[in-house]
Design a protein around this motif. Structure first.
Motif, mmCIF file in Angstrom:
data_model
loop_
_atom_site.group_PDB
_atom_site.id
_atom_site.type_symbol
_atom_site.label_atom_id
_atom_site.label_comp_id
_atom_site.label_asym_id
_atom_site.label_seq_id
_atom_site.Cartn_x
_atom_site.Cartn_y
_atom_site.Cartn_z
ATOM 1 N N SER A 1 0.890 -1.170 0.000
ATOM 2 C CA SER A 1 0.000 0.000 0.000
ATOM 3 C C SER A 1 0.930 1.222 0.000
ATOM 4 O O SER A 1 2.087 1.129 0.434
ATOM 5 C CB SER A 1 -0.881 -0.017 1.244
ATOM 6 N N PRO A 2 0.448 2.388 -0.487
ATOM 7 C CA PRO A 2 1.323 3.556 -0.575
ATOM 8 C C PRO A 2 2.010 3.880 0.760
ATOM 9 O O PRO A 2 3.176 4.275 0.778
ATOM 10 C CB PRO A 2 0.374 4.680 -1.001
ATOM 11 N N GLU A 3 1.331 3.644 1.902
ATOM 12 C CA GLU A 3 1.936 3.942 3.209
ATOM 13 C C GLU A 3 3.114 3.005 3.505
ATOM 14 O O GLU A 3 4.074 3.393 4.177
ATOM 15 C CB GLU A 3 0.934 3.797 4.376
ATOM 16 N N ASP A 4 3.008 1.756 3.029
ATOM 17 C CA ASP A 4 4.056 0.778 3.343
ATOM 18 C C ASP A 4 5.194 0.754 2.328
ATOM 19 O O ASP A 4 6.185 0.043 2.527
ATOM 20 C CB ASP A 4 3.462 -0.641 3.414
ATOM 21 N N ALA A 5 5.033 1.503 1.226
ATOM 22 C CA ALA A 5 6.046 1.421 0.168
ATOM 23 C C ALA A 5 7.292 2.205 0.567
ATOM 24 O O ALA A 5 7.200 3.384 0.904
ATOM 25 C CB ALA A 5 5.473 1.968 -1.135
ATOM 26 N N PRO A 6 8.468 1.558 0.541
ATOM 27 C CA PRO A 6 9.688 2.265 0.934
ATOM 28 C C PRO A 6 10.103 3.341 -0.072
ATOM 29 O O PRO A 6 10.720 4.334 0.296
ATOM 30 C CB PRO A 6 10.741 1.152 0.998
ATOM 31 N N THR A 7 9.789 3.123 -1.354
ATOM 32 C CA THR A 7 10.111 4.083 -2.417
ATOM 33 C C THR A 7 9.010 3.969 -3.480
ATOM 34 O O THR A 7 8.060 3.200 -3.313
ATOM 35 C CB THR A 7 11.448 3.727 -3.128
ATOM 36 N N ASN A 8 9.174 4.717 -4.562
ATOM 37 C CA ASN A 8 8.280 4.509 -5.709
ATOM 38 C C ASN A 8 9.041 3.873 -6.876
ATOM 39 O O ASN A 8 8.683 4.063 -8.037
ATOM 40 C CB ASN A 8 7.620 5.824 -6.130
ATOM 41 N N LEU A 9 10.116 3.126 -6.540
ATOM 42 C CA LEU A 9 10.899 2.444 -7.575
ATOM 43 C C LEU A 9 10.322 1.043 -7.782
ATOM 44 O O LEU A 9 10.514 0.145 -6.946
ATOM 45 C CB LEU A 9 12.372 2.369 -7.158
ATOM 46 N N ALA A 10 9.604 0.884 -8.878
ATOM 47 C CA ALA A 10 8.837 -0.343 -9.110
ATOM 48 C C ALA A 10 9.575 -1.289 -10.045
ATOM 49 O O ALA A 10 10.192 -0.858 -11.022
ATOM 50 C CB ALA A 10 7.489 0.018 -9.712
ATOM 51 N N ILE A 11 9.463 -2.588 -9.723
ATOM 52 C CA ILE A 11 10.094 -3.616 -10.567
ATOM 53 C C ILE A 11 9.210 -3.856 -11.785
ATOM 54 O O ILE A 11 8.001 -4.044 -11.654
ATOM 55 C CB ILE A 11 10.247 -4.930 -9.778
ATOM 56 N N ILE A 12 9.828 -3.851 -12.953
ATOM 57 C CA ILE A 12 9.063 -4.150 -14.168
ATOM 58 C C ILE A 12 9.540 -5.497 -14.751
ATOM 59 O O ILE A 12 10.432 -6.127 -14.203
ATOM 60 C CB ILE A 12 9.178 -2.996 -15.190
ATOM 61 N N GLY A 13 8.945 -5.893 -15.850
ATOM 62 C CA GLY A 13 9.132 -7.267 -16.319
ATOM 63 C C GLY A 13 10.414 -7.580 -17.059
ATOM 64 O O GLY A 13 10.398 -8.217 -18.124
ATOM 65 N N ARG A 14 11.551 -7.191 -16.497
ATOM 66 C CA ARG A 14 12.858 -7.571 -17.054
ATOM 67 C C ARG A 14 13.780 -7.935 -15.901
ATOM 68 O O ARG A 14 13.927 -7.152 -14.943
ATOM 69 C CB ARG A 14 13.518 -6.394 -17.805
ATOM 70 N N TYR A 15 14.412 -9.089 -16.023
ATOM 71 C CA TYR A 15 15.332 -9.548 -14.971
ATOM 72 C C TYR A 15 16.540 -10.200 -15.621
ATOM 73 O O TYR A 15 16.430 -10.771 -16.707
ATOM 74 C CB TYR A 15 14.684 -10.641 -14.105
ATOM 75 N N ILE A 16 17.665 -10.128 -14.921
ATOM 76 C CA ILE A 16 18.763 -11.058 -15.200
ATOM 77 C C ILE A 16 18.971 -11.808 -13.898
ATOM 78 O O ILE A 16 19.066 -11.182 -12.827
ATOM 79 C CB ILE A 16 20.030 -10.326 -15.669
ATOM 80 N N LEU A 17 18.951 -13.137 -13.973
ATOM 81 C CA LEU A 17 19.023 -13.926 -12.744
ATOM 82 C C LEU A 17 20.207 -14.878 -12.797
ATOM 83 O O LEU A 17 20.523 -15.433 -13.856
ATOM 84 C CB LEU A 17 17.721 -14.727 -12.559
ATOM 85 N N THR A 18 20.842 -15.050 -11.642
ATOM 86 C CA THR A 18 21.904 -16.054 -11.542
ATOM 87 C C THR A 18 21.218 -17.381 -11.178
ATOM 88 O O THR A 18 20.160 -17.390 -10.534
ATOM 89 C CB THR A 18 22.948 -15.644 -10.481
ATOM 90 N N PRO A 19 21.809 -18.527 -11.601
ATOM 91 C CA PRO A 19 21.063 -19.790 -11.497
ATOM 92 C C PRO A 19 20.799 -20.264 -10.070
ATOM 93 O O PRO A 19 19.936 -21.117 -9.865
ATOM 94 C CB PRO A 19 21.944 -20.784 -12.260
ATOM 95 N N ASP A 20 21.515 -19.703 -9.079
ATOM 96 C CA ASP A 20 21.207 -20.097 -7.690
ATOM 97 C C ASP A 20 19.789 -19.667 -7.304
ATOM 98 O O ASP A 20 19.248 -20.123 -6.304
ATOM 99 C CB ASP A 20 22.233 -19.495 -6.712
ATOM 100 N N ILE A 21 19.162 -18.839 -8.124
ATOM 101 C CA ILE A 21 17.785 -18.399 -7.833
ATOM 102 C C ILE A 21 16.839 -19.604 -7.765
ATOM 103 O O ILE A 21 15.861 -19.598 -7.019
ATOM 104 C CB ILE A 21 17.286 -17.362 -8.881
ATOM 105 N N PHE A 22 17.148 -20.672 -8.532
ATOM 106 C CA PHE A 22 16.226 -21.819 -8.544
ATOM 107 C C PHE A 22 16.134 -22.462 -7.156
ATOM 108 O O PHE A 22 15.041 -22.770 -6.681
ATOM 109 C CB PHE A 22 16.664 -22.850 -9.597
ATOM 110 N N ASP B 1 9.800 -12.252 -3.533
ATOM 111 C CA ASP B 1 10.179 -12.840 -2.246
ATOM 112 C C ASP B 1 11.500 -13.611 -2.380
ATOM 113 O O ASP B 1 12.368 -13.538 -1.510
ATOM 114 C CB ASP B 1 9.084 -13.791 -1.727
ATOM 115 N N ALA B 2 11.646 -14.338 -3.488
ATOM 116 C CA ALA B 2 12.882 -15.103 -3.701
ATOM 117 C C ALA B 2 14.065 -14.146 -3.865
ATOM 118 O O ALA B 2 15.146 -14.368 -3.311
ATOM 119 C CB ALA B 2 12.736 -15.998 -4.926
ATOM 120 N N LEU B 3 13.849 -13.065 -4.602
ATOM 121 C CA LEU B 3 14.941 -12.108 -4.813
ATOM 122 C C LEU B 3 15.327 -11.409 -3.512
ATOM 123 O O LEU B 3 16.475 -11.050 -3.293
ATOM 124 C CB LEU B 3 14.536 -11.077 -5.873
ATOM 125 N N GLN B 4 14.326 -11.228 -2.663
ATOM 126 C CA GLN B 4 14.580 -10.633 -1.339
ATOM 127 C C GLN B 4 15.545 -11.519 -0.548
ATOM 128 O O GLN B 4 16.499 -11.037 0.062
ATOM 129 C CB GLN B 4 13.219 -10.487 -0.633
#
Ligand code: UTP
Length: 278
Positions: A192-213, A231-234
């Motif tokens: 919710s806007p009150e809980d958001a730490p910033t207004n920097l939003a994740i959009i649909g592009r990622y580069i992931l290292t394979p340990d993410i699995f 949550d996984a990226l966190q």
């Protein structure tokens, strides 16, 4: 350096019903090209020519699109319309396509984990084709690949959004490492806007290292009972470094009717200019 790009495309696309009842959202055209093709072209421009697509029920049109259509080719060969197939032929000549099915829609994190069989143990790009991006200079994924070459860790693309829209996105908090590149300290999915730490939003592009699995495997279901990639990226950000990159360019949220129409208008202007030059 990164060869593979994963396209999670198993979602139901409920915001586009009834259009998406029997047709994948990713096949909706912006002027004369389906959304997924814009995404594949962006991956190719980043040097990622091994395309993996996570599909679901009713998504066969995706595989058919990236295949030869002998009847059609035969029909239009030698006519003025032949040029229309040129760009898709180039894609077929230069890319490989692999598919796997997500049997249950358990969220984006789960869709990415389903793609493990196509990716293996190497870093990879992820494109959500309903976020249509127009890069300034390089394409957005190519911009991210350059950042990856420098830091060798997972990277998410971000953009500043109005505060009253943060509830639609995963939002990051972090410290700026260099212009437009942030080390992530926190991530919240659809705050919710009150809980958001910033207004920097994740959009649909990622580069992931394979340990993410492995990280996704241990990520419990989050918001809406879905396994969230945020949550996984966190978790990954707490163990290693995860970066957020404020990309240069423009994004159209083609998962919503509003963004879809905006993208259509944008690409129609380009299409019109090309037509006038011919
Ligand atoms: P969205 O949140 O846009 O969901 O998923 P959706 O089902 O595609 O569309 P709506 O909200 O019902 O209209 C973001 C991306 O993640 C993929 C989708 O295909 C889309 O590219 N996804 C999502 C999966 O592949 N599997 C899932 O279980 C969830």
């Amino acid at each position: 350096m990164i060869r593979k790009c994963l396209f999670p495309a198993a979602g139901y696309g409920t915001r586009f019903l009834p259009a998406t009842k029997s047709m994948p959202k990713e096949m909706l055209p912006i002027v004369d090209k389906p959304l997924i093709q814009y995404g594949v072209e962006e991956a190719m421009a980043a040097g990622m020519n091994n395309i993996g697509i996570v599909t679901g029920r009713g998504k066969r049109a995706l595989a058919d699109h990236f295949d030869v259509s002998y009847e059609l080719e035969h029909q239009i060969s030698g006519t003025s319309k032949e040029g229309m197939l040129k760009c898709i032929r180039k894609i077929l000549n230069e890319c490989t396509f692999s598919y796997t099915r997500q049997r249950e829609m358990k969220g984006l994190g789960h869709a990415i984990l389903t793609g493990e069989t196509l990716i293996g143990q190497e870093p990879f790009g992820v494109i959500l084709a309903d976020d249509l991006c127009v890069g300034e200079g390089d394409g957005v994924l190519a911009q991210m690949a350059k950042i990856y070459a420098k830091y060798r860790c997972s990277i998410v693309a971000i953009e500043e959004v109005p505060h009253d829209e943060v509830h639609k996105y995963g939002v990051i908090d972090g410290s700026e490492l260099e212009d437009g590149v942030y080390v992530i300290s926190d991530m919240v999915e659809k705050p919710s806007p009150e809980d958001a730490p910033t207004n920097l939003a994740i959009i649909g592009r990622y580069i992931l290292t394979p340990d993410i699995f492995d990280v996704i495997r241990e990520t419990p279901p989050g918001r809406n009972g879905e396994i969230q990639i945020t949550d996984a990226l966190q978790i990954q950000a707490k163990r290693n470094m995860v970066l957020a990159y404020r990309f240069k360019g423009q994004r159209f949220d083609c998962g919503s009717v509003h963004g879809f129409v905006k993208a259509t208008n944008h690409f129609y202007e380009i299409w019109k200019q090309n037509e006038e030059q011919v």
